[in-house]
Design a protein around this motif. Structure first.
Motif, PDB file in Angstrom:
ATOM      1  N   THR A  88      57.670  52.847  64.390  1.00  0.00           N
ATOM      2  CA  THR A  88      57.043  53.863  65.220  1.00  0.00           C
ATOM      3  C   THR A  88      55.578  53.516  65.386  1.00  0.00           C
ATOM      4  O   THR A  88      54.900  53.146  64.426  1.00  0.00           O
ATOM      5  N   ARG A  89      55.117  53.616  66.586  1.00  0.00           N
ATOM      6  CA  ARG A  89      53.725  53.306  66.890  1.00  0.00           C
ATOM      7  C   ARG A  89      52.975  54.602  67.173  1.00  0.00           C
ATOM      8  O   ARG A  89      53.496  55.478  67.858  1.00  0.00           O
ATOM      9  N   PRO A  90      51.765  54.719  66.696  1.00  0.00           N
ATOM     10  CA  PRO A  90      50.982  55.907  67.031  1.00  0.00           C
ATOM     11  C   PRO A  90      50.661  55.915  68.519  1.00  0.00           C
ATOM     12  O   PRO A  90      50.591  54.873  69.162  1.00  0.00           O
ATOM     13  N   SER A  91      50.480  57.116  69.071  1.00  0.00           N
ATOM     14  CA  SER A  91      50.257  57.216  70.515  1.00  0.00           C
ATOM     15  C   SER A  91      48.906  56.631  70.916  1.00  0.00           C
ATOM     16  O   SER A  91      48.782  56.062  71.989  1.00  0.00           O
ATOM     17  N   ALA A  92      47.886  56.757  70.086  1.00  0.00           N
ATOM     18  CA  ALA A  92      46.571  56.221  70.415  1.00  0.00           C
ATOM     19  C   ALA A  92      46.200  55.184  69.361  1.00  0.00           C
ATOM     20  O   ALA A  92      45.487  55.485  68.408  1.00  0.00           O
ATOM     21  N   ALA A  93      46.683  53.977  69.534  1.00  0.00           N
ATOM     22  CA  ALA A  93      46.418  52.922  68.557  1.00  0.00           C
ATOM     23  C   ALA A  93      44.971  52.453  68.674  1.00  0.00           C
ATOM     24  O   ALA A  93      44.406  52.384  69.765  1.00  0.00           O
ATOM     25  N   ILE A  94      44.386  52.141  67.540  1.00  0.00           N
ATOM     26  CA  ILE A  94      43.018  51.627  67.507  1.00  0.00           C
ATOM     27  C   ILE A  94      43.084  50.123  67.633  1.00  0.00           C
ATOM     28  O   ILE A  94      43.804  49.453  66.889  1.00  0.00           O
ATOM     29  N   THR A  95      42.345  49.569  68.551  1.00  0.00           N
ATOM     30  CA  THR A  95      42.345  48.126  68.785  1.00  0.00           C
ATOM     31  C   THR A  95      41.131  47.496  68.124  1.00  0.00           C
ATOM     32  O   THR A  95      40.216  48.183  67.662  1.00  0.00           O
ATOM     33  N   ALA A  96      41.127  46.171  68.109  1.00  0.00           N
ATOM     34  CA  ALA A  96      39.984  45.440  67.562  1.00  0.00           C
ATOM     35  C   ALA A  96      38.723  45.726  68.373  1.00  0.00           C
ATOM     36  O   ALA A  96      37.607  45.780  67.834  1.00  0.00           O
ATOM     37  N   ARG A  97      38.894  45.920  69.657  1.00  0.00           N
ATOM     38  CA  ARG A  97      37.747  46.224  70.517  1.00  0.00           C
ATOM     39  C   ARG A  97      37.116  47.563  70.120  1.00  0.00           C
ATOM     40  O   ARG A  97      35.893  47.693  70.067  1.00  0.00           O
ATOM     41  N   ASP A  98      37.957  48.559  69.831  1.00  0.00           N
ATOM     42  CA  ASP A  98      37.452  49.870  69.401  1.00  0.00           C
ATOM     43  C   ASP A  98      36.660  49.757  68.096  1.00  0.00           C
ATOM     44  O   ASP A  98      35.606  50.376  67.945  1.00  0.00           O
ATOM     45  N   VAL A  99      37.179  48.970  67.168  1.00  0.00           N
ATOM     46  CA  VAL A  99      36.477  48.780  65.889  1.00  0.00           C
ATOM     47  C   VAL A  99      35.152  48.060  66.109  1.00  0.00           C
ATOM     48  O   VAL A  99      34.128  48.429  65.547  1.00  0.00           O
TER      49      VAL A  99
END
Length: 167
Positions: free
Chosen positions: A119-130
């Motif tokens: 299951t994947r979260p609906s708003a995944a955090i990407t490397a760009r966000d970090v």
């Protein structure tokens, strides 16, 4: 999956207790690495695999190298040959090896075909966000932490040098 999460959390707690109770600093560092790996497994089970990879790379990798460097630089205790013989005995690495094997088996099970649908979260955090978070809004905090680590390293070097001068 709840049982696996509890097992990973249990390994993390046991390894953290072993970090606190070890008299030899290198043994404590080994248990600290196991603690960080177990916490990374918990993060993977919660669906935060990117955070788990950051924890492994930054904490279990870079920070542990810094700790080992400081321990080597301070050179506390017995002479080098006797200390290295003590580290190579099976009783020194048996505990961390068993706990790390449990954590690795859990991670392989969770990533393997037996774990079921992911299951994947609906708003995944990407490397760009970090990256934007660390070097945008929190750039001052990141720089302060780097100065704190540098100050700790310089302090350890000064303490080690002054102790070496007294012997």
């Amino acid at each position: 999956m709840h049982a696996l999460a509890l097992l990973a959390a249990g390994v993390s707690v046991v390894a953290a207790i072993m970090v606190i109770t070890r008299r030899v600093a290198v043994h404590a560092v080994l248990y600290l690495v196991v603690t960080l790996l177990a916490l990374a497994v918990v993060l993977v089970m919660l669906g935060a695999s990117f955070a788990a990879m950051l924890e492994i790379i930054i904490y279990a990798g870079a920070i542990m190298v810094l700790f080992v460097f400081v321990i080597m630089m301070l050179n506390l205790g017995q002479p080098d040959s006797a200390r290295e013989k003590e580290w190579l005995r099976p009783r020194a690495w048996r505990g961390p090896a068993i706990l790390a094997a449990i954590v690795c088996a859990e991670l392989l099970y969770c990533l393997g075909p037996f774990s079921g649908p992911q299951t994947r979260p609906s708003a995944a955090i990407t490397a760009r966000d970090v990256g934007f978070g660390l070097f945008g809004r929190y750039v001052l905090m990141v720089e302060l932490v780097s100065f704190l680590l540098l100050a700790g390293l310089v302090s350890a070097f000064h303490i080690g040098r002054s102790r070496a001068g007294h012997h």
